[in-house]
Design a protein around this motif. Sequence first.
Motif, mmCIF file in Angstrom:
data_model
loop_
_atom_site.group_PDB
_atom_site.id
_atom_site.type_symbol
_atom_site.label_atom_id
_atom_site.label_comp_id
_atom_site.label_asym_id
_atom_site.label_seq_id
_atom_site.Cartn_x
_atom_site.Cartn_y
_atom_site.Cartn_z
ATOM 1 N N THR A 32 0.846 -1.194 0.000
ATOM 2 C CA THR A 32 0.000 0.000 0.000
ATOM 3 C C THR A 32 0.879 1.239 0.000
ATOM 4 O OG1 THR A 32 -1.561 -1.221 1.345
ATOM 5 C CG2 THR A 32 -1.919 1.144 1.157
ATOM 6 N N VAL A 33 0.629 2.138 -0.921
ATOM 7 C CA VAL A 33 1.360 3.409 -0.923
ATOM 8 C C VAL A 33 0.346 4.550 -0.910
ATOM 9 C CG1 VAL A 33 3.200 2.363 -2.287
ATOM 10 C CG2 VAL A 33 1.552 3.820 -3.412
ATOM 11 N N THR A 34 0.775 5.654 -0.355
ATOM 12 C CA THR A 34 -0.097 6.825 -0.282
ATOM 13 C C THR A 34 -0.018 7.584 -1.598
ATOM 14 O OG1 THR A 34 0.502 7.002 2.039
ATOM 15 C CG2 THR A 34 -0.602 8.914 1.065
ATOM 16 N N LEU A 35 -1.145 8.016 -2.097
ATOM 17 C CA LEU A 35 -1.154 8.829 -3.315
ATOM 18 C C LEU A 35 -1.863 10.145 -3.016
ATOM 19 C CD1 LEU A 35 -0.816 9.403 -6.351
ATOM 20 C CD2 LEU A 35 -2.848 8.035 -6.780
ATOM 21 N N ILE A 36 -1.149 11.238 -3.167
ATOM 22 C CA ILE A 36 -1.727 12.556 -2.927
ATOM 23 C C ILE A 36 -1.664 13.323 -4.244
ATOM 24 C CG2 ILE A 36 -1.541 14.711 -1.615
ATOM 25 C CD1 ILE A 36 -0.080 13.088 0.553
ATOM 26 N N PRO A 37 -2.757 13.373 -4.985
ATOM 27 C CA PRO A 37 -2.706 14.049 -6.286
ATOM 28 C C PRO A 37 -2.378 15.542 -6.185
ATOM 29 C CG PRO A 37 -4.676 12.699 -6.093
ATOM 30 C CD PRO A 37 -4.058 12.744 -4.748
ATOM 31 N N GLY A 38 -2.842 16.188 -5.136
ATOM 32 C CA GLY A 38 -2.536 17.602 -4.993
ATOM 33 C C GLY A 38 -3.484 18.483 -5.805
ATOM 34 N N ASP A 39 -3.016 19.703 -6.075
ATOM 35 C CA ASP A 39 -3.859 20.704 -6.734
ATOM 36 C C ASP A 39 -3.555 20.849 -8.213
ATOM 37 O OD1 ASP A 39 -3.963 22.496 -3.775
ATOM 38 O OD2 ASP A 39 -5.731 22.152 -5.015
ATOM 39 N N GLY A 42 -2.490 18.220 -10.829
ATOM 40 C CA GLY A 42 -2.127 17.027 -10.075
ATOM 41 C C GLY A 42 -3.062 15.837 -10.260
ATOM 42 N N PRO A 43 -4.380 16.026 -10.065
ATOM 43 C CA PRO A 43 -5.302 14.889 -10.209
ATOM 44 C C PRO A 43 -5.242 14.238 -11.593
ATOM 45 C CG PRO A 43 -6.376 16.702 -9.086
ATOM 46 C CD PRO A 43 -5.033 17.208 -9.525
ATOM 47 N N GLU A 44 -5.040 15.042 -12.627
ATOM 48 C CA GLU A 44 -4.948 14.469 -13.979
ATOM 49 C C GLU A 44 -3.702 13.611 -14.134
ATOM 50 O OE1 GLU A 44 -5.193 18.088 -16.397
ATOM 51 O OE2 GLU A 44 -6.520 18.776 -14.789
ATOM 52 N N LEU A 45 -2.603 14.084 -13.543
ATOM 53 C CA LEU A 45 -1.350 13.331 -13.630
ATOM 54 C C LEU A 45 -1.464 12.052 -12.818
ATOM 55 C CD1 LEU A 45 1.208 16.273 -13.195
ATOM 56 C CD2 LEU A 45 0.183 15.401 -15.288
ATOM 57 N N ALA A 46 -2.118 12.154 -11.664
ATOM 58 C CA ALA A 46 -2.289 10.976 -10.817
ATOM 59 C C ALA A 46 -3.122 9.925 -11.550
ATOM 60 C CB ALA A 46 -2.951 11.368 -9.503
ATOM 61 N N GLU A 47 -4.108 10.387 -12.292
ATOM 62 C CA GLU A 47 -4.972 9.471 -13.056
ATOM 63 C C GLU A 47 -4.141 8.681 -14.056
ATOM 64 O OE1 GLU A 47 -8.725 11.049 -15.022
ATOM 65 O OE2 GLU A 47 -7.623 10.236 -16.745
ATOM 66 N N SER A 48 -3.173 9.376 -14.644
ATOM 67 C CA SER A 48 -2.282 8.719 -15.597
ATOM 68 C C SER A 48 -1.563 7.544 -14.940
ATOM 69 C CB SER A 48 -1.282 9.763 -16.103
ATOM 70 O OG SER A 48 -0.534 9.259 -17.148
ATOM 71 N N GLY A 293 -7.982 20.729 -14.963
ATOM 72 C CA GLY A 293 -9.173 20.155 -15.581
ATOM 73 C C GLY A 293 -9.130 20.093 -17.098
ATOM 74 N N MET A 294 -8.065 20.620 -17.691
ATOM 75 C CA MET A 294 -8.027 20.660 -19.160
ATOM 76 C C MET A 294 -7.248 19.511 -19.783
ATOM 77 S SD MET A 294 -7.805 24.776 -19.580
ATOM 78 C CE MET A 294 -7.936 24.745 -21.336
ATOM 79 N N TYR A 295 -6.596 18.743 -18.967
ATOM 80 C CA TYR A 295 -5.861 17.569 -19.465
ATOM 81 C C TYR A 295 -4.838 17.903 -20.547
ATOM 82 C CZ TYR A 295 -8.660 14.393 -16.669
ATOM 83 O OH TYR A 295 -9.230 13.719 -15.621
ATOM 84 N N VAL A 296 -4.093 19.009 -20.332
ATOM 85 C CA VAL A 296 -3.035 19.319 -21.289
ATOM 86 C C VAL A 296 -1.633 19.076 -20.722
ATOM 87 C CG1 VAL A 296 -4.334 21.007 -22.625
ATOM 88 C CG2 VAL A 296 -3.085 21.752 -20.614
#
Lengths: 363, 350
Positions: A32-39, A42-48, A293-296
């Motif tokens: 188990t590792v912690t994932l903090i997408p951040g601001d 960040g969330p888009e990169l974490a999704e990747s 939110g733009m996924y660029v």
Amino acid sequence: MLRHITKPALSVGRAAVSTAAAPRTKYGGKTTVTLIPGDGVGPELAESVTTIFKEMAVPVEFEMIDLNREQLKDEGAFDYAIKSLKRNGVGLKGVINRSADFRHHNVEFRGNLDVYANVVRCMSFEGIKTHHTGIDLIAIRENTEGEYSCLEHESVPGVVESLKIITREKSMRIAKFAFDYAREHNRKKVTCIHKANIMKQSDGLFKACCKEVSEDYPMIKYEEQIVDNTCQQLVINPQQFDVMVMPNLYGNLVSNLAAGLVGGAGVVPSKSYGENIAVFEPGARHTWMEMKGMYVANPSAMVLSGAFMLKHLQLHEAGDVLIKAVKRVINRGEVRSRDLGGSCTTREMTRAFLAELDAIHSE
Amino acid sequence: MFLGRAALRSSTRALHTVTLFPGDGIGPQISESVKNIFAAAEVPIQWEERQVYPILEPNGKTRIPEDAVESIFKNKIGLKGPMRTAIGKGHVSLNLTIRRTFGLYANVRPAKSVPGVITPYSAEGVDCVIMRENTEGEYSGIEHTVVPGVVQSVKLITREASRNVAEYAFQYAKDHGRKNIVALHKANIMKMSDGMFLEQCREVAAKYPEISYKEMYLDSACLKIVSDPSKFDVMVMPNLYGDIFSDLTAGLIGGLGLAPSGNMGKDGIAIYEAVHGTADDLVEQNKGNPTALLMSALMMLRHMGLKTHADKIEGAVLETLKERKFVTGDIGGTATNPEYAAEICRKIKG
């Protein structure tokens, strides 16, 4: 401020920190590792990363913790994130945007967990057109004190004092880390970056500690360089640099500068180490709020950070193949996000990495 | 508060007197070249040479010789070669002493690509100006050892000093037709100190609506400028960041051997200087590069209203550099300092 000196000093001769992972408790064979997408992006990169890990079926389970501005209004959210990282010992994160009050979350994060060594390796990519080629330097930054002590006050109206703290304990610690890291990775030279001509006591102490530690590593060449000259040299002849060790602020500037030289914030990963903890995140820490939110954004840096995390968890095969896939995609130059001169989205880059992984498996 | 506008001279005075501090190492040699080139261009300047070296007083303070101080207070304008800082206990950097003596509060460091000096950045071209606060910040020199092994260094930011440099920056931009100013800072980390600096920049910016004002994190700026320096115009920042960043921009155009610098002080004082070192190893063969000192001297001429002379000399310098027949070793040639200067003089005389 004085809390730092109550810790026992490290004995010379023992490695400052082992960058190999301590054995982690596994449940059902998964770590188990912690994932903090951040601001920001960040969330888009974490999704990747989560998409790729799922496809690769790596035995890693993410404990996802959202820490954006809204969440941070609740004091408990941040403390929970710290607890999670302490428990898991390994984390992958984006940048937390600073909240409206005076708390510096990113800085507290590092201080609380004592993630003291930030390592950013900047290596030229053949497929990215940059002003310089052939760069392969490692910037090691002391990440818990120095100019980031966050001790400021307005002593009289209109006059603000900001304190920079340098301690022998932390300087020795980061110096030892740098030399151990250099030795472990077969690097030839360590350069101490400082401004001791002006800040004679503080940077003077840092420099003296580096020199002292260098004497235990006669196989590794040791040099010192003043930070302004370093910045000049980085844009004239960056190939001269190998491993660089420096206090907090200079580390911030040099690692960003070097990241810019090899292709930017989108392609440079980093690793940060504490005694019993390792955190992986993009090397140049920017939230890029405007593009949220733009996924660029380019997910390469985040994915490479994830790959290094896999290697840290001793999942070398998975880590190496992912690194290979990302590098191939970048070097081929067909699928490129905005920062690399193209127009592909974050998800298109992710799909390209996945396609490359498939291709490698069929080889 | 003094705003650093061109110090206009009475038209009845034929000659302007300017203080010259030749400095150490290659300093006297490159100063000689500047004098010769100015003579060739018939610049209406007479030089008043003085030596600057630190005098350590019994109370621990450093000062510079009286005749040097008097000369600057009288002439207002000075040109300074590179100087060695005395090594030894108690010696504050000589540059710092000079800054304090004359209240030099703003350091102006333009970085413009030089034709003939090819760097990886020549193609897109660099043309930016750094405005660095020059009196406080991290250079306050206040450090203590709190307990053995723990050192505290104080960074001081005052409203007044921040205001002074911001005012100068915006006025300079207006006078020189520059359109954008970016303040570089780390106010995400140093909220109060850099925050105060930014507050002053914002207040001054409001008075110059024709100039676009933005703020950028210093680390972002480092990342962006090495990718595309053409996007940067005028930048204003506190002391340490200015020191580091201006060396970075000097590197983009070819190094400190080509970078000019000016320091604005109270009451119309302006001291221009070469920011490189004394290069003692080049003294014997007189192979130092006078370009940085010369470019600083040209900044000085423009400040004094002697634009025509400055343009004529600059044209000759740029042509010499472009031809690369008589250029010094640091930029890949084999000429000595006097040979390079002689070529420039030849071009001036036509």
